[in-house]
Design a protein around this motif. Structure first.
Motif, mmCIF file in Angstrom:
data_model
loop_
_atom_site.group_PDB
_atom_site.id
_atom_site.type_symbol
_atom_site.label_atom_id
_atom_site.label_comp_id
_atom_site.label_asym_id
_atom_site.label_seq_id
_atom_site.Cartn_x
_atom_site.Cartn_y
_atom_site.Cartn_z
ATOM 1 N N THR A 5 1.260 8.941 -6.325
ATOM 2 C CA THR A 5 1.287 10.364 -6.009
ATOM 3 C C THR A 5 2.384 11.106 -6.760
ATOM 4 O O THR A 5 2.282 12.316 -6.960
ATOM 5 N N GLU A 43 -8.336 1.898 -1.953
ATOM 6 C CA GLU A 43 -9.161 1.084 -1.065
ATOM 7 C C GLU A 43 -8.623 -0.346 -1.072
ATOM 8 O O GLU A 43 -8.286 -0.878 -2.128
ATOM 9 N N THR A 85 -8.354 4.740 -7.378
ATOM 10 C CA THR A 85 -9.144 5.727 -8.100
ATOM 11 C C THR A 85 -8.344 7.024 -8.116
ATOM 12 O O THR A 85 -7.811 7.444 -7.088
ATOM 13 N N GLU A 124 0.827 -1.206 0.000
ATOM 14 C CA GLU A 124 0.000 0.000 0.000
ATOM 15 C C GLU A 124 0.862 1.257 0.000
ATOM 16 O O GLU A 124 0.598 2.201 -0.741
ATOM 17 N N HIS A 156 -8.083 11.168 -10.130
ATOM 18 C CA HIS A 156 -8.865 12.207 -10.803
ATOM 19 C C HIS A 156 -8.961 11.868 -12.290
ATOM 20 O O HIS A 156 -8.042 11.299 -12.877
ATOM 21 N N ARG A 178 0.933 4.008 -3.087
ATOM 22 C CA ARG A 178 0.694 5.440 -2.816
ATOM 23 C C ARG A 178 1.880 6.295 -3.242
ATOM 24 O O ARG A 178 1.724 7.360 -3.829
ATOM 25 N N ASP A 190 -4.031 14.793 -4.265
ATOM 26 C CA ASP A 190 -5.082 14.815 -3.241
ATOM 27 C C ASP A 190 -6.310 14.017 -3.662
ATOM 28 O O ASP A 190 -7.110 13.608 -2.816
ATOM 29 N N ALA A 191 -6.476 13.797 -4.963
ATOM 30 C CA ALA A 191 -7.638 13.073 -5.472
ATOM 31 C C ALA A 191 -7.420 11.559 -5.536
ATOM 32 O O ALA A 191 -8.307 10.825 -5.941
ATOM 33 N N VAL A 192 -6.249 11.100 -5.123
ATOM 34 C CA VAL A 192 -5.947 9.666 -5.166
ATOM 35 C C VAL A 192 -6.659 8.959 -4.016
ATOM 36 O O VAL A 192 -6.600 9.385 -2.871
ATOM 37 N N SER A 193 -7.340 7.873 -4.363
ATOM 38 C CA SER A 193 -8.025 7.061 -3.361
ATOM 39 C C SER A 193 -7.598 5.610 -3.552
ATOM 40 O O SER A 193 -7.649 5.087 -4.665
#
Length: 82
Positions: A11, A23, A36, A3, A38, A7, A18-21
């Protein structure tokens, strides 16, 4: 570990970190990372002919193999605002 790696890589690729998600979904036999980003960054993450996302998916699988786990990275389409 995977993880943090995902990330870190994502990034630094995207223009809107900031729009990176990310799960995490754990099944009985595997761990799936649902990414996910942008909508404007989809092209950057996918790369030419999908090479960037395939390379990231391969590296995530290698991390899983080193830790005796099955890991998968999936890039999801961003939700379109309505």
């Amino acid at each position: 570990m995977a993880e943090k790696f995902i990330r870190f890589c994502i990034t630094h690729i995207v223009s809107q970190p900031d729009a990176v998600s990310l799960e995490v979904k754990e099944d009985a036999d595997a761990t799936r990372y649902q990414l996910t980003v942008h909508a404007d960054d989809m092209k950057r993450v996918i790369g030419r002919s999908g090479k960037t996302i395939r390379a990231l998916q391969s590296l995530v699988r290698v991390i899983g193999i080193k830790n005796n786990k099955k890991l998968f990275l999936n890039l999801l389409e961003p939700c379109s605002p309505q």
